[in-house]
Scaffold this motif. Structure first.
Motif, short mmCIF file in Angstrom:
data_model
loop_
_atom_site.label_atom_id
_atom_site.label_comp_id
_atom_site.label_asym_id
_atom_site.label_seq_id
_atom_site.Cartn_x
_atom_site.Cartn_y
_atom_site.Cartn_z
N PHE A 1 0.83 -1.20 0.00
CA PHE A 1 0.00 0.00 0.00
C PHE A 1 0.87 1.25 0.00
N GLY A 2 1.95 1.23 0.78
CA GLY A 2 2.87 2.37 0.81
C GLY A 2 3.49 2.61 -0.55
N ALA A 3 3.88 1.53 -1.23
CA ALA A 3 4.45 1.68 -2.57
C ALA A 3 3.42 2.24 -3.54
N ALA A 4 2.17 1.78 -3.43
CA ALA A 4 1.12 2.27 -4.32
C ALA A 4 0.84 3.75 -4.08
N LEU A 5 0.87 4.18 -2.82
CA LEU A 5 0.67 5.60 -2.52
C LEU A 5 1.78 6.45 -3.16
N MET B 1 8.02 4.32 3.67
CA MET B 1 9.31 4.80 3.15
C MET B 1 10.18 3.69 2.58
N MET B 2 10.11 2.48 3.11
CA MET B 2 11.07 1.44 2.73
C MET B 2 10.99 1.04 1.26
N PRO B 3 9.80 0.72 0.70
CA PRO B 3 9.80 0.33 -0.72
C PRO B 3 10.19 1.47 -1.65
N LEU B 4 9.99 2.70 -1.20
CA LEU B 4 10.31 3.85 -2.04
C LEU B 4 11.81 4.15 -2.07
N THR B 5 12.58 3.64 -1.09
CA THR B 5 14.03 3.86 -1.12
C THR B 5 14.63 3.28 -2.39
N LEU B 6 14.24 2.07 -2.72
CA LEU B 6 14.81 1.41 -3.89
C LEU B 6 14.32 2.04 -5.18
N THR B 7 13.04 2.47 -5.21
CA THR B 7 12.51 3.11 -6.42
C THR B 7 13.19 4.44 -6.69
N ALA C 1 -8.69 -4.25 -14.10
CA ALA C 1 -8.07 -3.47 -15.18
C ALA C 1 -6.77 -2.81 -14.74
N ALA C 2 -6.74 -2.30 -13.50
CA ALA C 2 -5.54 -1.62 -12.99
C ALA C 2 -5.28 -2.06 -11.56
N PRO C 3 -4.83 -3.31 -11.35
CA PRO C 3 -4.64 -3.84 -9.99
C PRO C 3 -3.40 -3.26 -9.32
N MET C 4 -3.40 -3.30 -7.98
CA MET C 4 -2.26 -2.83 -7.23
C MET C 4 -1.01 -3.65 -7.55
N ILE D 1 5.80 -0.74 -7.13
CA ILE D 1 5.02 -1.86 -6.60
C ILE D 1 5.86 -3.13 -6.58
N ALA D 2 6.82 -3.27 -7.51
CA ALA D 2 7.72 -4.43 -7.46
C ALA D 2 8.55 -4.41 -6.19
#
Length: 469
Positions: free
Chosen positions: A56-60, A107-113, A241-244, A382-383
């Motif tokens: 959810f954090g990554a999707a936001l 914050m964690m998934p967004l560090t790598l992105t 159509a547009a899944p998380m 999201i990955a």
């Protein structure tokens, strides 16, 4: 590079807080009181919210801006850390730990992105190596840092430590990070509810299973509900159509293989460190600081080897480096199971600790590269969230499974009883990490990049590492 510095600091903070509390629990109980289950929740509350909200954090971040949401997560995590340090009672400490997990999940998934967006493709291996080394150090050094601060200063400082780091990183994030977004699609509310509910039931059941028993009605209900909700999430995401989390990503051997390897690796690593830190203190008689120092060949090795691993991944591809690292970890855990006794010398254990350290270092950087190169740039958020969520679930599963094996074959009654439980648990950890190495070998080998004119299509974008299926 400023982006590497900021994202590495944030990743270290989030990774550290997984296990930093474990060696401080006796001191926390002495100061704040609480029953055994309350102390367990000071660890579990963080793991639960962290694992549940990662995707959810990554999707936001993909929807509203990755830098913006990264800063929100960092601010929440820093504020919750201060609240945990100031907690007047066990209940408020548990609540603060849960809020810490929310901030870390954003914050964690967004560090790598953010890091991927800021670094040219040709340099990513080395940069991922440094990022992976810092994150691995955060996970593995949690017991050492927590024990040292508790023993020599106060348990409050395991939380105060995050505050200056967070306050320093926030303005740097605002000034130095570049904003980016994902596809811009609307938030997938049904998918978010199904995934979050399923992960909540799964992690809750895994956390409570060893303490309450796997046949406890609440544990069984949580695990059953998790299975139903996660199955519903897979079915819904396959048709939406547009899944998380698009299920088509798992048609990529690269994406499926590296995520399976990550899940299994964290099962073996988390469970092993959890028991070995207790073994060194409770059986071999080391203080928390002494135990942490003796684990340094394992926990500190990523800082030396991971940048080299990133360089090797750039030269020969990530698959052989990751698989080699996982096989080395499996060998190290198996060796520890053989030599573990009630009076084992440190010299006997040292080769295994070095093997584990080198193996963990070889895993982290190339694994990050494989995850991010297996999808399109707009899907990297999201990955990253999915990969981090699976790793957190793997950590919770590892502690639960290995604790159950330990309890079934041994216990805390005597040093020999502890060893009797530790050995089969470590053998299990070695077997699981060996399976992770096999999963890593399923990742396609390195080949030339597919030209941009032929790479478009409904599936994940081919990359240097993952062009074949």
């Amino acid at each position: 590079m400023w982006t590497l510095l900021v994202t590495s600091v944030a990743g270290f903070m989030a990774a550290l807080d997984n296990l930093v509390v474990s060696t401080a629990l006796p001191s926390i109980r002495k100061d704040l009181g609480g029953a055994l289950e309350d102390l367990e929740w000071t660890v579990s509350a963080y793991t639960l919210t962290f694992a549940v909200l990662l995707m959810f954090g990554a999707a936001l971040g993909d929807r509203f801006g990755r830098r913006r949401l990264f800063m929100v997560g960092l601010a929440v995590f820093t504020g919750a850390s201060a609240a945990a340090a100031l907690a007047p009672g066990i209940g408020s400490l548990i609540a603060a730990r849960a809020v810490q997990g929310v901030g870390a999940a954003v914050m964690m998934p967004l560090t790598l992105t953010l890091l991927t967006a800021a670094v040219p493709a040709a340099r990513r291996g080395m940069v991922y190596g440094i990022w992976g080394a810092v994150n691995g150090l955060g996970v593995a050094s949690g017991p050492l840092i927590g024990g040292s601060l508790t023993e020599h200063v106060s348990w409050h400082w395991i939380f105060w430590l995050n505050v200056p780091l967070g306050l320093a990183a926030l303005p740097l994030a605002r000034l130095r990070l570049t904003e980016s977004r994902g596809t811009g699609a609307r938030l997938d509310v049904p998918g978010t509810l199904l995934a979050s509910g399923g992960l909540f039931g799964l992690v809750y059941g895994l956390v409570r299973g060893p303490a309450d028993g796997w046949t406890d009605s609440v544990v069984l209900t949580a695990l059953t509900a998790a299975g139903v909700l996660l199955a519903g999430f897979v079915g819904y995401s396959s048709r939406a159509a547009a899944p998380m989390l698009p299920m088509r990503l798992f048609r990529s051997r690269a994406f499926s293989g590296i995520n399976a390897a990550s899940l299994l690796m964290f099962v073996g690593m988390f469970g092993s460190i959890f028991l070995l830190s207790q073994y060194m203190q409770g059986v071999l008689g080391y203080s928390p600081t002494e135990a942490g120092l003796r684990l340094l060949p394992w926990t500190g090795m990523p800082m030396l080897v991971a940048p080299v691993a990133g360089f090797l991944a750039d030269r020969v591809g990530g698959r052989p480096v990751v698989a080699t690292g996982l096989f080395l970890q499996a060998a190290g855990l198996g060796y520890l199971a053989l030599v573990a006794t009630a009076d084992a010398s440190y010299a006997v254990q040292l080769p295994a600790l070095i093997l584990n350290g080198v193996g963990m270092a070889l895993y982290f950087a190339p694994a990050a590269h494989l995850v991010m190169s297996s999808v399109r740039p707009q899907e990297q958020g999201i990955a990253s969230g999915a990969n981090n969520a699976l790793r957190e679930v793997g950590g919770a599963l590892g502690i639960a499974v290995m604790s159950s094996i330990f309890s079934a074959r041994g216990g805390y009654e005597s040093a020999q009883s502890f060893v009797d439980g530790l050995r089969p648990a470590l053998v299990t950890g070695a077997a699981v990490v060996a399976l992770a190495a096999v999963a890593a070998l399923l990742v396609p080998g390195r080949r030339r990049a597919v030209p941009a004119t032929t790479a478009a299509g409904p599936g994940p974008a081919p990359a240097l590492e993952t062009a074949s299926r």
